[in-house]
Every structure is written in C-alpha cells, then in structure tokens.
Design an enzyme around this catalytic site. Structure first.
Site, PDB file in Angstrom:
ATOM      1  CG  ASP A 285       3.653  12.006  16.637  1.00  0.00           C
ATOM      2  OD1 ASP A 285       3.585  11.736  17.602  1.00  0.00           O
ATOM      3  OD2 ASP A 285       3.424  13.102  15.904  1.00  0.00           O
TER       4      ASP A 285
ATOM      5  CG  ASN B 213       3.477  22.177   9.007  1.00  0.00           C
ATOM      6  OD1 ASN B 213       3.136  21.562   9.065  1.00  0.00           O
ATOM      7  ND2 ASN B 213       4.438  21.474   8.643  1.00  0.00           N
TER       8      ASN B 213
ATOM      9  CG  HIS C 197       2.083  18.720  11.255  1.00  0.00           C
ATOM     10  ND1 HIS C 197       3.151  19.190  11.729  1.00  0.00           N
ATOM     11  CD2 HIS C 197       1.822  18.066  12.974  1.00  0.00           C
ATOM     12  CE1 HIS C 197       4.049  19.328  12.454  1.00  0.00           C
ATOM     13  NE2 HIS C 197       3.032  18.733  13.563  1.00  0.00           N
TER      14      HIS C 197
ATOM     15  CD  GLU D  80       5.344  17.563   8.752  1.00  0.00           C
ATOM     16  OE1 GLU D  80       4.862  18.402   8.962  1.00  0.00           O
ATOM     17  OE2 GLU D  80       6.360  17.852   9.509  1.00  0.00           O
TER      18      GLU D  80
HETATM   19  C1  GLP Z   1       5.045  18.141  16.770  1.00  0.00           C
HETATM   20  C2  GLP Z   1       4.027  16.447  16.634  1.00  0.00           C
HETATM   21  C3  GLP Z   1       2.107  16.337  16.659  1.00  0.00           C
HETATM   22  C4  GLP Z   1       2.298  17.857  17.627  1.00  0.00           C
HETATM   23  C5  GLP Z   1       2.412  18.774  17.136  1.00  0.00           C
HETATM   24  C6  GLP Z   1       2.568  20.319  17.038  1.00  0.00           C
HETATM   25  O1  GLP Z   1       5.339  17.529  15.500  1.00  0.00           O
HETATM   26  N1  GLP Z   1       4.410  15.452  16.044  1.00  0.00           N
HETATM   27  O2  GLP Z   1       1.127  15.542  17.053  1.00  0.00           O
HETATM   28  O3  GLP Z   1       0.560  18.101  17.016  1.00  0.00           O
HETATM   29  O4  GLP Z   1       4.317  18.785  16.797  1.00  0.00           O
HETATM   30  O5  GLP Z   1       3.275  20.566  18.916  1.00  0.00           O
HETATM   31  P1  GLP Z   1       3.123  21.559  19.849  1.00  0.00           P
HETATM   32  O6  GLP Z   1       2.253  21.657  21.224  1.00  0.00           O
HETATM   33  O7  GLP Z   1       4.736  21.413  20.580  1.00  0.00           O
HETATM   34  O8  GLP Z   1       3.266  23.311  19.528  1.00  0.00           O
END
Ligand code: GLP
Length: 253
Positions: free
Chosen positions: A74, A143, A145, A150
C-alpha cells in the site's frame, strides 16, 4: 513454540526482536529456495526489525536479494514519493537503500496518476506477469485491516484507492512526527483477493494492542468486519507473534 491452529502455522516468541529475526529467516528461506521470488511487502512499525535483519544478512553475505521482485502492499495518496511519511521513503530507509535490488524490480503504488484505476490494474497485471506472488508478508492493523483494506472491504477486492479510517490514521501518525492531521485520508492498497492469491502468507503481529484482532483473525467468524479473518480460508499462512500479541489465544495463556 510452533503450533497448528486450524489452518494457521502459529509461532509465538517472547519479544518483538525475536519476531523480526524469525520473519527475516522465513523470507530468507523463501528467497534461497527461489532467488527470483515475487514478494509482497508491508510497512508499519512491526516489520522494521525484519527489514533490519534482512539488511544484515545481505551485508554479511548470507543472502542475495538481487533477483527478487518486490511489490508493496500500500501507499498513501497525496504525498510525493520523497515525502518522509510516504511508504516509498519508508522502504528506501528500511531496505532499498541498503541492499542491491534493481530499481525496476521494486514496485510501489502511485496515487498521483491521472487514472488510479488503470494504475491499480497495471499493478495486479505486473504481479501476474511475474507468475504471481510467492510470499506475502503482512502486518495487521488494530482494527484487523491488512494492507489498507479496512473493515467492510470486500473479500473480492482488487487493488484500488480506499479511505483510511481514523484509528488507522492515528496508528500511522508516527510517520508524520505524531501529527494526525498530516496523515492522508486516502491510500491505494493491494486488494484482499490479490493478497489471497499469494502462494504463501506470513503475518506478523507484536504488542498487546493487536491481541484482540489476532484472536478474532484465528478464532472469530470470517467477516469483512475483521478483514484478516479471511486468512482462515488460505491454505498456507504462518503467523509469528510475540507473547503480548498472542496473549488472548487460549493455547498460549
Ligand atoms: C498500516 C499499514 C498496514 C500495516 C498496519 C500495522 O496502516 N497500512 O499495512 O500492517 O498499519 O502497522 P503497525 O505494524 O505499525 O502496527
């Protein structure tokens, strides 16, 4: 500790550093077995240790990433690719600036195009042209995702532009000096159907804030309200957790 829980190969380690090391070993094993592997890669805090370990392996001559093809899951919309908060910049700092992957082997979504739909279709087509994704490495949002898919995202979704929820913007504020207002409200993400087509999936989660969604992903109903729950339907998913992220799982308590 490695366990089979429904379709998940589950590994629970003590610390997030150990998760990063185990994740790097997992990716390295895939690349050693198939040097031209197509990898779908995550951002966020969780995989930072994995990237650090991969860089060390390459620098010490234990791993060659020269032939891999990478696709990022992403990217934010509305930021230039050299913006410090962009995932393009994250990837340069975490991996690409330190290891020799030819630039045309690395792919990151770009919203700043007159036709994002065409860009999304090209991205999926580029993965298919290389034979499809061998290994998708995923984090998970608070959440549930995956990528920026989402809650409420269709399981049949392909790559597309999506709105980012408030709780996810908060979680990403660390990339913007903690200023939530600077976190974009839209992103482009690889879709859930695209993720599910990957031959193998590795999901990483660390910290207590992920404990509920990790439980839901493994034991809850398969529902778009918790996008990662679709992984119950994938034939080859490995989940590596630290003890905190695993703290709600009955087998671990
Ligand atoms: C972001 C990314 C995701 C990632 C998630 C978790 O929003 N778009 O691909 O897996 O957050 O992030 P973190 O590892 O900082 O908790």
């Amino acid at each position: 500790m490695q366990k089979q829980v429904s379709n998940f190969h589950l590994q629970v380690l003590e610390t997030e550093e150990e998760v990063g090391k185990a994740a790097a070993d997992f990716v390295a094993a895939q690349v050693r077995q198939k040097p031209e592997s197509v990898l779908l890669l995550p951002t966020g805090r969780t995989p930072l240790d994995m990237y650090r370990n991969l860089v060390e392996m390459v620098k010490s001559g234990n791993l060659d990433l020269h032939y891999v093809h990478t696709f990022n899951l992403d990217e934010f919309c509305g930021l230039s690719s050299d913006h410090p908060g962009s995932y393009a910049q994250y990837m340069r700092e975490a991996l690409f600036d330190h290891v020799a992957i030819p630039e045309d082997h690395t792919h990151i979504l770009n919203c700043a195009t007159p036709d994002p739909k065409a860009e999304a279709a090209l991205y999926d087509a580029a993965m298919h042209a290389l034979g499809g994704v061998d290994l998708a490495v995923l984090g998970i949002g608070v959440n549930g995702h995956i990528g920026f898919n989402e809650p409420g995202s269709s399981f049949s979704s392909g790559t597309r532009v999506v709105p980012i929820r408030e709780e996810t913007r908060e979680a990403n504020a660390f990339l913007f000096d903690g200023i939530i207002d600077e976190v974009p409200k839209e992103a482009m993400t690889v879709g859930i159907a695209t993720i599910m087509e990957s031959r193998q999936i590795l999901l990483l989660a660390t910290g207590e804030s992920k404990a509920d969604v990790v439980y839901g992903m493994i034991y809850g109903p398969v529902t778009p309200e918790l996008p990662a729950s679709i992984l119950q339907k994938h034939p080859d998913v490995t989940v590596i957790l630290d003890r905190e992220a695993a703290s709600k799982l009955p087998q671990v308590k």
